[in-house]
Design a protein around this motif. Structure first.
Motif, mmCIF file in Angstrom:
data_model
loop_
_atom_site.group_PDB
_atom_site.id
_atom_site.type_symbol
_atom_site.label_atom_id
_atom_site.label_comp_id
_atom_site.label_asym_id
_atom_site.label_seq_id
_atom_site.Cartn_x
_atom_site.Cartn_y
_atom_site.Cartn_z
ATOM 1 N N TRP A 12 0.815 -1.219 0.000
ATOM 2 C CA TRP A 12 0.000 0.000 0.000
ATOM 3 C C TRP A 12 0.847 1.267 0.000
ATOM 4 O O TRP A 12 0.310 2.366 0.127
ATOM 5 N N ASP A 13 2.159 1.149 -0.163
ATOM 6 C CA ASP A 13 3.053 2.312 -0.083
ATOM 7 C C ASP A 13 2.712 3.420 -1.081
ATOM 8 O O ASP A 13 2.936 4.589 -0.792
ATOM 9 N N ALA A 14 2.193 3.083 -2.229
ATOM 10 C CA ALA A 14 1.845 4.114 -3.214
ATOM 11 C C ALA A 14 0.498 4.758 -2.906
ATOM 12 O O ALA A 14 0.266 5.922 -3.236
ATOM 13 N N VAL A 15 -0.381 4.018 -2.259
ATOM 14 C CA VAL A 15 -1.744 4.496 -1.997
ATOM 15 C C VAL A 15 -1.844 5.265 -0.681
ATOM 16 O O VAL A 15 -2.520 6.300 -0.607
ATOM 17 N N ALA A 16 -1.198 4.766 0.359
ATOM 18 C CA ALA A 16 -1.326 5.357 1.695
ATOM 19 C C ALA A 16 -1.008 6.849 1.734
ATOM 20 O O ALA A 16 -1.776 7.628 2.321
ATOM 21 N N PRO A 17 0.078 7.321 1.104
ATOM 22 C CA PRO A 17 0.365 8.760 1.161
ATOM 23 C C PRO A 17 -0.698 9.607 0.447
ATOM 24 O O PRO A 17 -0.971 10.732 0.866
ATOM 25 N N LEU A 18 -1.281 9.050 -0.602
ATOM 26 C CA LEU A 18 -2.336 9.782 -1.313
ATOM 27 C C LEU A 18 -3.561 9.957 -0.427
ATOM 28 O O LEU A 18 -4.170 11.034 -0.389
ATOM 29 N N LEU A 19 -3.925 8.912 0.281
ATOM 30 C CA LEU A 19 -5.060 8.993 1.211
ATOM 31 C C LEU A 19 -4.747 9.941 2.367
ATOM 32 O O LEU A 19 -5.601 10.744 2.768
ATOM 33 N N ALA A 20 -3.543 9.850 2.900
ATOM 34 C CA ALA A 20 -3.139 10.730 3.999
ATOM 35 C C ALA A 20 -3.137 12.190 3.560
ATOM 36 O O ALA A 20 -3.547 13.074 4.326
ATOM 37 N N ALA A 21 -2.730 12.439 2.332
ATOM 38 C CA ALA A 21 -2.713 13.814 1.815
ATOM 39 C C ALA A 21 -4.114 14.402 1.716
ATOM 40 O O ALA A 21 -4.279 15.626 1.766
ATOM 41 N N GLU A 22 -5.101 13.533 1.624
ATOM 42 C CA GLU A 22 -6.504 13.975 1.587
ATOM 43 C C GLU A 22 -7.099 14.089 2.988
ATOM 44 O O GLU A 22 -8.293 14.340 3.147
ATOM 45 N N GLY A 23 -6.269 13.861 4.010
ATOM 46 C CA GLY A 23 -6.714 14.033 5.389
ATOM 47 C C GLY A 23 -7.186 12.773 6.089
ATOM 48 O O GLY A 23 -7.702 12.836 7.202
ATOM 49 N N HIS A 24 -6.998 11.624 5.464
ATOM 50 C CA HIS A 24 -7.439 10.368 6.070
ATOM 51 C C HIS A 24 -6.337 9.787 6.954
ATOM 52 O O HIS A 24 -5.165 9.847 6.607
ATOM 53 N N ALA A 25 -6.730 9.241 8.083
ATOM 54 C CA ALA A 25 -5.796 8.462 8.899
ATOM 55 C C ALA A 25 -5.688 7.103 8.226
ATOM 56 O O ALA A 25 -6.700 6.479 7.921
ATOM 57 N N VAL A 26 -4.481 6.651 7.971
ATOM 58 C CA VAL A 26 -4.282 5.428 7.200
ATOM 59 C C VAL A 26 -3.465 4.430 8.013
ATOM 60 O O VAL A 26 -2.424 4.778 8.567
ATOM 61 N N THR A 27 -3.949 3.190 8.044
ATOM 62 C CA THR A 27 -3.206 2.097 8.660
ATOM 63 C C THR A 27 -3.149 0.955 7.666
ATOM 64 O O THR A 27 -4.189 0.499 7.191
ATOM 65 N N ALA A 28 -1.963 0.518 7.333
ATOM 66 C CA ALA A 28 -1.783 -0.668 6.505
ATOM 67 C C ALA A 28 -1.458 -1.817 7.447
ATOM 68 O O ALA A 28 -0.425 -1.810 8.116
ATOM 69 N N VAL A 29 -2.354 -2.773 7.527
ATOM 70 C CA VAL A 29 -2.208 -3.896 8.444
ATOM 71 C C VAL A 29 -1.090 -4.823 7.957
ATOM 72 O O VAL A 29 -0.976 -5.090 6.765
ATOM 73 N N SER A 30 -0.295 -5.291 8.874
ATOM 74 C CA SER A 30 0.729 -6.285 8.574
ATOM 75 C C SER A 30 0.224 -7.617 9.121
ATOM 76 O O SER A 30 0.074 -7.782 10.331
ATOM 77 N N LEU A 31 -0.084 -8.544 8.222
ATOM 78 C CA LEU A 31 -0.620 -9.834 8.642
ATOM 79 C C LEU A 31 0.491 -10.739 9.175
ATOM 80 O O LEU A 31 1.616 -10.732 8.668
ATOM 81 N N THR A 32 0.166 -11.522 10.173
ATOM 82 C CA THR A 32 1.113 -12.446 10.795
ATOM 83 C C THR A 32 1.795 -13.315 9.737
ATOM 84 O O THR A 32 1.121 -13.920 8.900
ATOM 85 N N GLY A 33 3.117 -13.334 9.779
ATOM 86 C CA GLY A 33 3.894 -14.175 8.889
ATOM 87 C C GLY A 33 4.171 -13.569 7.526
ATOM 88 O O GLY A 33 4.821 -14.196 6.692
ATOM 89 N N LEU A 34 3.701 -12.348 7.279
ATOM 90 C CA LEU A 34 3.889 -11.690 5.991
ATOM 91 C C LEU A 34 4.431 -10.285 6.199
ATOM 92 O O LEU A 34 4.291 -9.708 7.272
ATOM 93 N N GLY A 35 5.025 -9.712 5.173
ATOM 94 C CA GLY A 35 5.513 -8.334 5.245
ATOM 95 C C GLY A 35 6.481 -8.131 6.384
ATOM 96 O O GLY A 35 7.400 -8.929 6.588
ATOM 97 N N ALA A 36 6.255 -7.087 7.160
ATOM 98 C CA ALA A 36 7.131 -6.756 8.282
ATOM 99 C C ALA A 36 7.121 -7.841 9.356
ATOM 100 O O ALA A 36 8.010 -7.879 10.200
ATOM 101 N N ARG A 37 6.132 -8.724 9.293
ATOM 102 C CA ARG A 37 6.011 -9.789 10.289
ATOM 103 C C ARG A 37 6.406 -11.152 9.717
ATOM 104 O O ARG A 37 5.991 -12.190 10.226
ATOM 105 N N ALA A 38 7.205 -11.152 8.667
ATOM 106 C CA ALA A 38 7.610 -12.394 8.002
ATOM 107 C C ALA A 38 8.328 -13.351 8.948
ATOM 108 O O ALA A 38 8.231 -14.569 8.787
ATOM 109 N N ALA A 39 9.022 -12.824 9.935
ATOM 110 C CA ALA A 39 9.736 -13.680 10.889
ATOM 111 C C ALA A 39 8.784 -14.548 11.707
ATOM 112 O O ALA A 39 9.207 -15.542 12.299
ATOM 113 N N GLU A 40 7.503 -14.196 11.722
ATOM 114 C CA GLU A 40 6.503 -14.964 12.471
ATOM 115 C C GLU A 40 5.879 -16.079 11.636
ATOM 116 O O GLU A 40 4.975 -16.775 12.113
#
Length: 82
Positions: A12-40
């Motif tokens: 979501w790296d390309a989308v999140a800043p666009l939404l934030a620029a429009e004033g939205h609070a944005v959270t990209a969920v990291s699912l267990t075992g994937l992405g930043a949580r790959a070690a799990e």
């Protein structure tokens, strides 16, 4: 924002800043075992774990919440909705 299979919150790296620029609070969920949580990652990680990840993110967010999911992310998002 819930990413698809074999991806991570970075999908979501390309989308999140666009939404934030429009004033939205944005959270990209990291699912267990994937992405930043790959070690799990393990054979024991299930859709139920991913549903719990989405539920935790929704509960931590300020209402109202708009849940957006891509591909596989729709499964845990739907489970969280239930």
């Amino acid at each position: 924002l819930v990413h698809g299979a074999w991806a991570g919150e970075w999908a979501w790296d390309a989308v999140a800043p666009l939404l934030a620029a429009e004033g939205h609070a944005v959270t990209a969920v990291s699912l267990t075992g994937l992405g930043a949580r790959a070690a799990e990652a393990s054979p024991e990680v299930s859709v139920g774990d991913h549903v719990a990840d989405v539920v935790a993110a929704v509960e931590a967010a300020e209402p109202p919440v708009i849940l957006v999911a891509h591909s596989y992310g729709g499964r845990p998002a739907t489970g969280a909705w239930d």
